[in-house]
Design a protein around this motif. Structure first.
Motif, mmCIF file in Angstrom:
data_model
loop_
_atom_site.group_PDB
_atom_site.id
_atom_site.type_symbol
_atom_site.label_atom_id
_atom_site.label_comp_id
_atom_site.label_asym_id
_atom_site.label_seq_id
_atom_site.Cartn_x
_atom_site.Cartn_y
_atom_site.Cartn_z
ATOM 1 N N UNK A 8 -16.058 -9.892 -0.637
ATOM 2 C CA UNK A 8 -15.380 -10.210 1.015
ATOM 3 C C UNK A 8 -14.055 -10.191 0.614
ATOM 4 N N UNK A 9 -13.537 -11.240 -0.372
ATOM 5 C CA UNK A 9 -12.211 -11.630 -0.767
ATOM 6 C C UNK A 9 -11.308 -10.256 -1.173
ATOM 7 N N UNK A 10 -12.191 -9.533 -1.808
ATOM 8 C CA UNK A 10 -11.746 -8.375 -2.716
ATOM 9 C C UNK A 10 -11.296 -7.155 -1.713
ATOM 10 N N UNK A 11 -12.030 -6.795 -1.038
ATOM 11 C CA UNK A 11 -12.214 -5.538 -0.101
ATOM 12 C C UNK A 11 -11.160 -6.107 1.086
ATOM 13 N N UNK A 12 -10.924 -7.328 1.577
ATOM 14 C CA UNK A 12 -10.068 -7.478 2.549
ATOM 15 C C UNK A 12 -8.691 -8.144 2.070
ATOM 16 N N UNK A 13 -8.558 -8.405 0.735
ATOM 17 C CA UNK A 13 -7.482 -9.155 -0.107
ATOM 18 C C UNK A 13 -6.171 -8.434 0.484
ATOM 19 N N UNK A 14 -6.215 -7.282 0.391
ATOM 20 C CA UNK A 14 -4.629 -6.677 0.950
ATOM 21 C C UNK A 14 -4.106 -7.107 2.061
ATOM 22 N N UNK A 19 0.758 -5.026 5.970
ATOM 23 C CA UNK A 19 0.720 -3.629 5.068
ATOM 24 C C UNK A 19 1.327 -2.579 6.539
ATOM 25 N N UNK A 20 2.142 -1.686 5.985
ATOM 26 C CA UNK A 20 2.674 -0.537 6.906
ATOM 27 C C UNK A 20 1.517 0.043 7.114
ATOM 28 N N UNK A 23 -2.657 0.215 7.350
ATOM 29 C CA UNK A 23 -3.342 0.492 5.933
ATOM 30 C C UNK A 23 -4.227 -0.703 5.683
ATOM 31 N N UNK A 24 -5.319 -0.522 4.885
ATOM 32 C CA UNK A 24 -6.502 -1.455 4.285
ATOM 33 C C UNK A 24 -5.947 -1.704 2.883
ATOM 34 N N UNK A 25 -5.323 -0.969 2.579
ATOM 35 C CA UNK A 25 -4.770 -1.060 0.973
ATOM 36 C C UNK A 25 -3.247 -0.983 0.865
ATOM 37 N N UNK A 26 -2.952 -1.783 -0.280
ATOM 38 C CA UNK A 26 -1.388 -1.601 -0.502
ATOM 39 C C UNK A 26 -0.946 -0.432 -1.140
ATOM 40 N N UNK A 27 -0.003 0.394 -0.571
ATOM 41 C CA UNK A 27 0.722 1.514 -1.027
ATOM 42 C C UNK A 27 0.980 1.681 -2.520
ATOM 43 N N UNK A 28 1.049 2.659 -3.086
ATOM 44 C CA UNK A 28 1.595 2.950 -4.331
ATOM 45 C C UNK A 28 3.038 3.072 -4.389
ATOM 46 N N UNK A 29 3.845 1.810 -5.080
ATOM 47 C CA UNK A 29 5.217 2.058 -5.156
ATOM 48 C C UNK A 29 5.764 2.384 -6.501
ATOM 49 N N UNK A 30 5.819 3.735 -6.505
ATOM 50 C CA UNK A 30 6.442 4.549 -7.638
ATOM 51 C C UNK A 30 7.998 4.098 -7.786
ATOM 52 N N UNK A 31 8.220 3.192 -8.484
ATOM 53 C CA UNK A 31 9.724 2.862 -8.259
ATOM 54 C C UNK A 31 10.068 1.965 -9.665
ATOM 55 N N UNK A 32 11.278 2.148 -9.987
ATOM 56 C CA UNK A 32 11.534 1.714 -11.191
ATOM 57 C C UNK A 32 12.704 0.618 -10.859
ATOM 58 N N UNK A 33 13.727 1.030 -9.997
ATOM 59 C CA UNK A 33 14.516 0.002 -9.625
ATOM 60 C C UNK A 33 14.433 -0.613 -8.330
#
Length: 409
Positions: A8-14, A19-20, A23-33
């Protein structure tokens, strides 16, 4: 969700933080700077005076979300993720130990960890390998310059179970950093915090991710060690809450400087895999128990190494410590020369060196992952030329039994 169950903690943790777009998952931030509005704000982030992201090599929002999940799984205070499990172990050792220090390690180790510890000796760090199934051996190996004790929960490949609780009690009395590699049990079966470990390490590539498609590693501070008493903390990191000093040094020296950064997409894949960790481990443990009992009755099998069997030397200990006996097991064939023939008859089982996968995997350990170690060291670990290691997956139990009945027949 501190009082909820693991899944329960893991599936609802995000969703614990916004979150924008719902969404139920945090998005992928493909960023360096990361850009800041003022130079003062940028400097404050770099000096750890305010939270924020400085550079992609040492932090990323997607990885932060995964680190939060791992900390929740381990009931720890914070986690740092790395590109691989070996990177996590390497960073922990090279940032917390220095030339002249002494490390006591279990002799029952993953082959690459053993190789790494041999490399540490080239940097002036002394390493003593002991049979960690008895705390007396650890106690006897400690020297005035000992700084750390390292053990695995269930050893690969012959499943020895370290004297985890007694070693934890001893390390606390001696002010030693106690590092437990939790990979073979995972937080679904065992919490190193319960035995007083200061740091828990997981190869995220294995049970936690589960799907055999991504590499990753993590080190979690469990809040059990007083870093204000540790002599190797750099003065620049002796600021603020002492509980954070150890991981801060690992993050700065081991991640920022050494650069074994977990990619954001990999962090996302591991986070998704972690949601089914407990479900997968339940199934894998059940299959492993059934296979172990089958092997123990088979005339072609000389020895079965699985903590779930009553004949295992540490069965009682494993029963008391773990919420299941794991998916790792090994078997010794009566005829060592039949090792390759048996493996080649397997059709559904994958011949592979990986562990903790959804698929059942098999490998001849003396000829592959432990070959470089040499026969003398292999013998000290209980590995023969006929030892086959299995990582049991989540297939249907009857299919697995039929598979091995055909191969051994």
């Amino acid at each position: 969700m501190k009082n909820k169950g693991l899944t329960t903690k893991i599936v609802h943790g995000d969703r614990e933080s916004p979150i924008e777009h719902g969404s139920v998952h945090k998005p992928v931030h493909n960023v360096v700077l990361y850009g800041y509005n003022t130079a003062e704000e940028l400097a404050a982030v770099f000096q750890n005076k305010q939270p924020g992201y400085s550079y992609g090599r040492q932090n990323n929002p997607t990885t932060t979300a995964l680190q939060t999940k791992i900390s929740a799984l381990e009931t720890g205070i914070d986690t740092i993720c790395f590109a691989t499990g070996m990177a996590a172990i390497t960073a922990t050792c090279l940032t917390l130990l220095k030339a002249g220090d002494h490390l006591v390690s279990s002799q029952f180790l993953f082959g690459n960890t053993n190789s790494l510890f041999q490399t540490l000796t080239q940097f002036g760090i002394e390493v003593t390998f002991v049979d960690a199934t008895d705390v007396a051996n650890v106690e006897a190996a400690v020297q005035p310059n000992t700084r750390m004790v390292f053990v695995e929960t269930i050893a690969n490949p012959c499943t020895q179970v370290a004297d985890l609780k007694a070693i934890g009690d001893f390390c606390r009395r001696q002010n030693l950093v106690y590092v437990v590699d939790n990979t073979m049990t995972s937080p679904a079966l065992f919490l190193p915090k319960a035995v007083g470990a200061g740091l828990s390490i997981n190869s995220l590539s294995k049970c936690i991710a589960g799907h055999g498609e991504v590499l990753g590693g993590a080190v979690t501070d469990l809040g059990e060690y007083d870093w204000s008493r540790y002599p190797n903390i750099n003065p620049v990191y002796r600021k603020g809450d002492p509980q954070k000093w150890g991981l801060q040094q690992i993050r700065k020296k081991g991640l920022r400087d050494m650069g074994a950064t977990l990619a954001p997409d990999s962090a996302h894949r591991i986070a998704i895999g972690s949601e089914t960790l407990a479900l997968r481990m339940d199934k894998a443990c059940s299959n492993a128990q059934a296979l172990a009992e089958y092997f123990s009755r088979h005339k072609a099998i000389k020895q079965v190494y699985y903590p779930g069997l009553a004949a295992h030397p540490q069965h009682q200990r494993a029963q008391e410590l773990f919420n299941g006996f794991g998916a790792l097991m090994s078997i010794d064939l009566v005829d060592n020369d039949a090792c390759f023939d048996v493996l080649n008859k397997l059709q559904g089982v994958v011949l592979s060196s990986h562990l903790g996968d959804n698929r059942t995997l098999a490998i001849p350990v003396a000829h592959t992952i432990f070959f470089e170690m040499g026969p003398e060291r292999r013998a000290s670990m209980g590995i023969s030329d006929g030892t086959i290691r299995l990582s049991v997956g989540i297939e249907d139990r009857d299919d697995l039994l039929e598979e091995f009945e055909r191969a051994l027949g």
